[in-house]
Scaffold this active site. Structure first.
Site: not given
Ligand code: UT7
Length: 326
Positions: A113, A253, A283
């Site tokens: 990115c 970004h 993204n």
């Molecule tokens: O482009 C440059 C590189 N990329 C980035 O910088 C991306 C950076 N990270 C992010 O944007 C975020 O971490 C994400 C959007 C990918 C994920 O969001 P988050 O708030 O960090 O969620 P998490 O991974 O901590 O997951 C929280 C919960 C989990 O469930 P439990 O374990 O709490 O029950 C996940 O399984 O959300 C769940 N989850 C979802 N639920 C519904 C993860 N993805 C999804 C989804 N829909 N798509």
């Protein structure tokens, strides 16, 4: 020595759209989760017969037209991409052929990115020292072909598109005033695609493991992204001799709206000075900054004299920051 600045920009993206409702039919997710956790409502998705260089080419031709230059004026084409058409030749060389930039050298930059900032940082010094006159820096991605549509943690984020900038000499006091790129490969496994290279190759096992798709530890990446982008932004502003109050527009970004908001609050920049198009584009990795810049130029958000701060973060991990006076 001359300064290097942006002479024209362009963008292109597939007409296909993948909405949050579409994703609800593919994985266990919902519009409310995606909207509140990422800010994304839709992303563009290439068709099976569309590929990265096509979007890069369209964006490049538009940037050239707006810069008032011809393809043969370009000395170097740097294509930032993590989703090349193929491993060889480089997508930069393929775009060179497609636009007819017969006097250029075409190459790719693999910096995820942060690739667009890597590209402009490289060509900035080549222009400043007089080694070249005009450069095309393109961020082009078809990420949706590398996304695992069984992994809800990654598939909701990424979209496709390309943005391009023509850079060349500009008067003193204008153009790129400070720019820096960094990486830390120790964070390799926070965002990676292990399959298909010389390490694991392409085997039945790599395909069964879905190793050719992106794998991401989003939550861990989130914190490093915010810290890295905020720190390098402050460093570049100081290097350019400005404070955050002098900045007219910040274009980060477009990784996640919550990352953008956290970077802005860490820097102390008000929301109205921070550009976001993540709701419509998702993204798009290396393409996100040049697409956003082009939108801002076209809408008049960036005008003659504007002081603009760019900052990016991506897989590698890589990051960078740039201060530009238009
Ligand atoms: O482009 C440059 C590189 N990329 C980035 O910088 C991306 C950076 N990270 C992010 O944007 C975020 O971490 C994400 C959007 C990918 C994920 O969001 P988050 O708030 O960090 O969620 P998490 O991974 O901590 O997951 C929280 C919960 C989990 O469930 P439990 O374990 O709490 O029950 C996940 O399984 O959300 C769940 N989850 C979802 N639920 C519904 C993860 N993805 C999804 C989804 N829909 N798509």
């Amino acid at each position: 020595m001359v300064n290097a600045g942006i002479l024209g920009m362009g963008q292109a993206y597939p007409s296909g759209i993948l909405t949050n409702a579409d994703l609800e039919r593919l994985v266990d997710t919902n519009d409310e989760w995606i909207t509140t956790r990422t800010g994304i409502k839709q992303r563009h998705k290439a068709a099976d017969n569309e590929y990265t260089s096509q979007f890069g080419t369209r964006a490049a031709l538009q940037a050239l037209e707006r810069a008032g230059l011809k393809p043969e004026d370009i000395d170097i084409i740097v294509c930032a991409t993590t989703t090349p058409d193929q491993i060889m030749p480089s997508t930069g060389a393929l775009i060179q052929a497609q636009i007819g930039a017969i006097n250029a050298a075409g190459m790719d930059v693999f910096a995820a990115c942060s690739g667009f900032i890597y590209g402009i940082t490289m060509v900035e010094s080549m222009i400043r020292t007089g080694q070249i006159k005009y450069a095309l820096v393109i961020g082009a991605e078809v990420l949706t072909k590398y996304v695992d549509y069984t992994d809800r943690g990654t598939c909701v984020i990424f979209g496709d598109g390309a943005g391009a900038a023509v850079l060349g000499p500009v008067p003193e006091g204008k153009g790129i005033l400070a720019t820096k790129i960094k990486s830390d490969g120790r964070y390799e496994e926070q965002l990676y695609a292990p399959g298909g290279g010389t390490k694991l190759g392409t085997t039945h096992a790599t395909i069964e493991n879905r190793d050719h798709f992106f794998k991401m530890k989003g939550n861990e990446l989130f914190k490093v992204a915010v810290r890295s982008m905020a720190d390098i932004s402050a460093e570049m502003l100081e290097k350019a001799g400005y404070s955050v109050d002098d900045v007219d527009l910040v274009i980060p970004h477009q990784a996640n709206q919550r990352i953008t908001d956290a970077v802005a609050s860490r820097l102390g920049v008000p929301d109205e000075k921070v550009y976001s198009n993540i709701a419509e584009m998702g993204n798009t990795s290396s393409a996100s900054i040049p697409i956003a810049m082009d939108e801002c130029i076209q809408s008049g958000k960036i005008k003659e004299g504007s002081l603009v701060l760019l900052t990016a973060f991506g897989g590698g991990v890589t990051w960078g920051g740039t201060v530009i006076r238009f």
